[in-house]
Write an enzyme that holds these catalytic residues in place. Structure first.
Site, PDB file in Angstrom:
ATOM      1  N   ASP A 251      37.473 -24.946  -8.773  1.00 44.69           N
ATOM      2  CA  ASP A 251      36.179 -24.306  -7.900  1.00 44.69           C
ATOM      3  C   ASP A 251      36.103 -24.438  -6.568  1.00 44.69           C
ATOM      4  O   ASP A 251      35.391 -24.038  -5.861  1.00 44.69           O
ATOM      5  CB  ASP A 251      34.981 -24.696  -8.592  1.00 44.69           C
ATOM      6  CG  ASP A 251      34.860 -26.356  -8.184  1.00 44.69           C
ATOM      7  OD1 ASP A 251      33.930 -26.469  -7.245  1.00 44.69           O
ATOM      8  OD2 ASP A 251      35.623 -27.101  -8.424  1.00 44.69           O
TER       9      ASP A 251
ATOM     10  N   GLY B 257       3.901   2.795  11.411  1.00 39.44           N
ATOM     11  CA  GLY B 257       5.190   3.042  11.915  1.00 39.44           C
ATOM     12  C   GLY B 257       6.161   2.936  10.727  1.00 39.44           C
ATOM     13  O   GLY B 257       7.146   3.734  10.696  1.00 39.44           O
TER      14      GLY B 257
ATOM     15  N   LYS C 256      -3.236 -11.905  18.257  1.00 39.18           N
ATOM     16  CA  LYS C 256      -3.141 -11.146  19.101  1.00 39.18           C
ATOM     17  C   LYS C 256      -3.353 -11.633  20.734  1.00 39.18           C
ATOM     18  O   LYS C 256      -3.068 -10.823  21.700  1.00 39.18           O
ATOM     19  CB  LYS C 256      -3.800  -9.553  19.009  1.00 39.18           C
ATOM     20  CG  LYS C 256      -3.439  -9.023  17.756  1.00 39.18           C
ATOM     21  CD  LYS C 256      -2.000  -8.411  17.732  1.00 39.18           C
ATOM     22  CE  LYS C 256      -1.821  -7.886  16.196  1.00 39.18           C
ATOM     23  NZ  LYS C 256      -0.281  -7.307  16.277  1.00 39.18           N
TER      24      LYS C 256
ATOM     25  N   ARG D 247       0.790  -1.384   0.141  1.00 44.12           N
ATOM     26  CA  ARG D 247      -0.105  -0.051  -0.125  1.00 44.12           C
ATOM     27  C   ARG D 247       0.898   1.107   0.110  1.00 44.12           C
ATOM     28  O   ARG D 247       1.946   1.223   0.827  1.00 44.12           O
ATOM     29  CB  ARG D 247      -0.996   0.142   1.167  1.00 44.12           C
ATOM     30  CG  ARG D 247      -1.964  -0.960   1.328  1.00 44.12           C
ATOM     31  CD  ARG D 247      -3.116  -0.722   0.195  1.00 44.12           C
ATOM     32  NE  ARG D 247      -3.634   0.614   0.759  1.00 44.12           N
ATOM     33  CZ  ARG D 247      -4.692   0.796   1.526  1.00 44.12           C
ATOM     34  NH1 ARG D 247      -5.464  -0.226   2.195  1.00 44.12           N
ATOM     35  NH2 ARG D 247      -5.008   2.090   1.862  1.00 44.12           N
TER      36      ARG D 247
ATOM     37  N   ASP E 252      40.381 -27.865 -13.737  1.00 45.56           N
ATOM     38  CA  ASP E 252      39.501 -28.766 -12.741  1.00 45.56           C
ATOM     39  C   ASP E 252      38.348 -29.404 -13.721  1.00 45.56           C
ATOM     40  O   ASP E 252      37.877 -28.760 -14.718  1.00 45.56           O
ATOM     41  CB  ASP E 252      39.203 -28.101 -11.659  1.00 45.56           C
ATOM     42  CG  ASP E 252      38.277 -29.128 -10.951  1.00 45.56           C
ATOM     43  OD1 ASP E 252      38.585 -30.304 -10.754  1.00 45.56           O
ATOM     44  OD2 ASP E 252      37.336 -28.591 -10.515  1.00 45.56           O
ATOM     45  N   TYR E 253      37.642 -30.503 -13.308  1.00 42.85           N
ATOM     46  CA  TYR E 253      36.498 -30.826 -13.915  1.00 42.85           C
ATOM     47  C   TYR E 253      35.063 -30.762 -13.112  1.00 42.85           C
ATOM     48  O   TYR E 253      34.410 -29.795 -13.600  1.00 42.85           O
ATOM     49  CB  TYR E 253      36.538 -32.660 -14.189  1.00 42.85           C
ATOM     50  CG  TYR E 253      35.554 -33.449 -14.875  1.00 42.85           C
ATOM     51  CD1 TYR E 253      35.323 -32.822 -16.117  1.00 42.85           C
ATOM     52  CD2 TYR E 253      34.671 -34.047 -14.210  1.00 42.85           C
ATOM     53  CE1 TYR E 253      34.322 -33.510 -16.718  1.00 42.85           C
ATOM     54  CE2 TYR E 253      33.410 -34.556 -14.912  1.00 42.85           C
ATOM     55  CZ  TYR E 253      33.230 -34.284 -16.221  1.00 42.85           C
ATOM     56  OH  TYR E 253      32.189 -35.006 -16.929  1.00 42.85           O
TER      57      TYR E 253
ATOM     58  N   TYR F 123      -4.827 -10.190  -1.816  1.00 41.42           N
ATOM     59  CA  TYR F 123      -4.596  -9.540  -0.366  1.00 41.42           C
ATOM     60  C   TYR F 123      -5.454 -10.638   0.587  1.00 41.42           C
ATOM     61  O   TYR F 123      -4.955 -11.149   1.592  1.00 41.42           O
ATOM     62  CB  TYR F 123      -5.350  -8.202  -0.240  1.00 41.42           C
ATOM     63  CG  TYR F 123      -4.892  -7.535   0.989  1.00 41.42           C
ATOM     64  CD1 TYR F 123      -3.563  -7.229   1.384  1.00 41.42           C
ATOM     65  CD2 TYR F 123      -6.034  -7.307   1.739  1.00 41.42           C
ATOM     66  CE1 TYR F 123      -3.495  -6.701   2.774  1.00 41.42           C
ATOM     67  CE2 TYR F 123      -5.743  -6.664   2.855  1.00 41.42           C
ATOM     68  CZ  TYR F 123      -4.565  -6.474   3.664  1.00 41.42           C
ATOM     69  OH  TYR F 123      -4.414  -5.840   4.740  1.00 41.42           O
TER      70      TYR F 123
END
Length: 733
Positions: A687, A29, A286, A9, A506-507, A93
């Site tokens: 790696d 807030g 709550k 919002r 490397d592989y 919503y």
């Protein structure tokens, strides 16, 4: 720098009356905090920050008004609207957000709806937000996405603009893995990956942070290093930022003449009794029913407090029209009536009850009136009411009773902390609060007020934004090592200009991605063709240097003109020659260690042993990620202790723990090739930890490349095997 704040919002509510478009500022807030931060930035001599707030304007808008709404918002309010039909908003919503995410994240699984249409709508709305953001986004913008409505958005933005700086903050709890996994796996994975599109993800408490990190580990397999999640080509910071309040605003409002006048009237109407206040939005999270039952038990156990205390219950309407909330309202009404009927009389009403929205000065007056504030959510992200009450107590009196299920409890330990599910604890806490000496009240509140003043909502915003910007600096440092641009051109020119070239590759994890089982990682036709072409470049010596068995390398690459190193340096085969041991080695130790490996296979289902000629490895890529990560650390410690005096080396690679003879590694194998000739161009690509030995062995002027973005001895980084192949193709183009 420009800040894009994106929330479900906008901080304004749209009103269209008589064809006139108008907006009213909303409270909250988040709005207060960010607005205050931006105001403080304007007065700063160091930083100026433009901002745009992106969000839904609060109602569906007729298409003929859309341009006028955009114009008014952007020109007057630094905001930009996201439009979508009322039906989409309802499924998004009221559907997925409030019937799926809200109860699940608050740990009320029996309330959760798993509706596929809701999920589709959630995805569509996140995509609608992205389409709007895409029009606004510019290089250098800081993007801050808020809350559970938009958890898919960060990844969508990242895919569109990889260099964007993106933060996300969740204002509700994040659930434990055992609860989160109740979501269909497809949904859960997309939500976790959506958030990992960020540079930083923030939560109110460390508990929520750890719950998120555990879900990422269990469902995506990404481990973290003290909150840094390494996803392969990026690092995502996951951290804790407890949201504050505008402390001075609440204190100033409480001290105003109008607030004091309302408070005095309120006290007078309550007949001089002690006042316990309860202020909350109507919601099952709550714990309003629990606190009423706790108050009822208090009155039963303490008849001497009859006519001496009043509970002032303010319930703010929420989700009017939703049947479950209407039922909740009916249950509260019934419980209030029962308690008043059971204990009250003509002269005293135990509970004074209001079901309505209150403006700030009236809420502040309630805080000022309350000798005790009873805040007992069953689960709450933060709970700012607890902080607002303490901030409003100018004389530092008053007692806060706070649920340990609220995020605020982590910061407000001086409150009386209770379990909201235990009526007796609530009843006992009320007695303690009502009889607490004033000097003890002042002592506790002084500590909490100082904490709330120093870490207020402006500091919260500032802390988040500055930490996000530090992540940008870290990313820039990492990207500076990426083999791109001028550095890449120099390497390519160096390769092409050299007469004699030595290249180590490397592989696993370098030329091919990791698979669940080593046997699955067979080279594809593209790779074998690439290596064939590469090895045919005049003056090039190509060495495949791997932890694989020699039989694997021989089977798939024996036909190529390449040198090969197997088991991290145990076996060496020069092109056209036979396999040779690098030095005499013993294997009698393997049977002594095998029982330890077998024990961990038993302890970690899905893990297995790979037996090589001169080494033994424990693979756990297919095992439960959390369990195997923990067991791997234990196993490493155990093996280090056992092998410390017998000439063996313990190495942890990518989802593998391996033991081999000491002095045998990719570095010593590379040294054999380096000693046989002089080369104009030397390069090594790998790696994991086993390749660090290779990088250390290469001469200073060599090109060393680590695949992935972990710290390394290598000079450069490439992100993944796909980038490695692309780079090799450029070298031989």
């Amino acid at each position: 720098m420009r800040l894009l704040v994106i929330s479900n919002r906008l901080p304004y509510t749209l009103k269209i009356k008589d064809k006139k478009v108008d907006f009213k500022e909303s409270a909250g807030g988040l709005v207060t905090g960010i607005s205050s931060y931006l105001e403080s930035m304007k007065s700063s001599s160091f930083t100026t920050m433009e901002h745009i707030w992106v969000g839904w304007p609060g109602s569906a808008v007729d298409q003929k008004y859309e341009e006028r709404v955009k114009e008014k918002l952007s020109s007057e309010l630094h905001a930009y609207p996201v439009f979508f039909p009322a039906e989409a908003m309802d499924k998004f919503y009221h559907g997925f957000c409030n019937d799926t995410i809200w109860p699940l994240f608050h740990c009320f699984p029996s309330y959760v709806s798993y509706d596929e249409e809701y999920w589709k709508s959630y995805k569509q709305v996140n995509e609608s937000f992205f389409e709007t953001v895409k029009k606004l986004l510019k290089p250098g913008d800081v993007v801050w996405v808020h809350d559970y409505h938009l958890m898919l958005l960060p990844k969508l933005i990242r895919e569109h603009m990889p260099e964007a700086l993106i933060g996300f903050f969740l204002h509700i709890p994040f659930p434990p893995y055992e609860i989160f996994r109740l979501l269909p796996k497809e949904w859960g994975v997309q939500i976790l990956e959506g958030l990992l599109g960020c540079d930083m993800v923030g939560f109110h408490t460390n508990d929520y942070t750890q719950d998120y990190l555990r879900c990422v580990l269990r469902m995506l397999g990404y481990e973290n290093d003290i909150g840094n999640v390494i996803t392969g080509d990026r690092v995502v910071r996951v951290d804790t930022f407890p949201m504050g309040i505008h402390f001075d605003k609440y204190l100033k409002t409480a001290e105003s003449g109008e607030t004091r006048r309302i408070s005095e009237e309120l006290k007078g109407s309550l007949g001089g009794t002690k006042v316990v206040i309860s202020v909350d939005r109507l919601d099952y999270t709550k714990g309003i029913k629990n606190r009423l039952e706790g108050y009822e038990m208090f009155l039963e156990k303490n008849p001497e407090w009859h006519k001496k205390v009043t509970l002032l219950l303010v319930v703010v309407p929420s989700r009017i029209g939703v049947k479950s909330y209407q039922r909740m309202k009916y249950n509260i009404d019934e419980l209030v009536g029962r308690i008043n009927g059971k204990f009250g009389d003509v002269a005293w009403t135990p509970i004074r009850y209001q079901y309505k929205h209150l403006p700030l000065d009236h809420v502040s007056a309630v805080y000022l009136t309350g000798d005790v504030s009873l805040v007992t959510p069953l689960r709450d992200g933060m709970n700012l009411v607890a902080k607002e009450y303490v901030a409003s107590r100018a004389d530092k009196t008053g007692v806060l009773i706070l649920s340990d299920m609220a995020g605020a409890a982590k910061e407000m330990g001086e409150a009386i902390i209770i379990n909201p599910n235990h009526k007796k604890e609530i009843a006992d806490a009320l007695l303690s609060a009502l009889t607490m000496p004033p000097e003890e009240q002042v002592r506790r509140n002084s500590i909490m007020q100082e904490r709330l003043r120093s870490y207020n909502v402006i500091r919260w915003v500032e802390d988040f934004v500055q930490t996000l910007q530090r992540m940008n600096n870290r990313r820039n440092e990492m990207e500076a090592k990426l083999l791109t641009g001028q550095a890449k051109t120099q390497v390519i020119n160096g390769f092409k200009g050299a007469d004699s070239k030595l290249v180590f590759l490397d592989y696993d994890g370098t030329l091919v991605p990791f698979y669940g089982s080593p046997g699955e990682a067979k080279p594809d036709e593209e790779l074998t063709d690439l290596l064939k072409t590469f090895s045919a470049v005049p003056g090039t010596r190509l060495v495949l240097i791997s932890g694989r068995k020699k039989e694997f390398l021989q089977k798939w690459f024996g036909m190529l003109k390449v040198d090969m190193v197997a088991e991290h340096g145990v076996w060496i085969k020069e092109s056209g020659a036979e396999w040779q041991l690098i030095k005499p080695l013993t294997v009698d130790w393997k049977e002594k260690l095998r029982p330890y490996f077998e024990r961990y296979v038993g302890r970690v289902p899905g893990s297995f042993i790979e037996d090589k000629e001169y080494s033994i490895a424990w693979h756990y890529r297919l095992a439960d990620t959390e369990l195997s990560s923990m067991r791997a650390k234990e196993f490493m410690d155990e093996l280090m202790t056992i092998t410390s005096n017998i000439g063996l080396k313990v190495v942890q690679g990518n989802k593998v723990v391996e033991v081999r003879n000491y002095g045998v590694d990719k570095g010593s194998a590379a040294a054999r090739f380096l000693s046989k000739n002089k080369y104009d161009f030397i390069m090594g690509i790998g790696d994991d930890a086993t390749d660090e030995d290779l990088f250390k062995a290469l001469p200073q002027e060599a090109v060393s490349i680590r695949v992935g973005i972990l710290p390394s001895y290598a000079k450069y980084n490439l992100k993944n095997p796909k980038d490695v192949r692309g780079f090799l193709k450029e070298l031989v183009k």
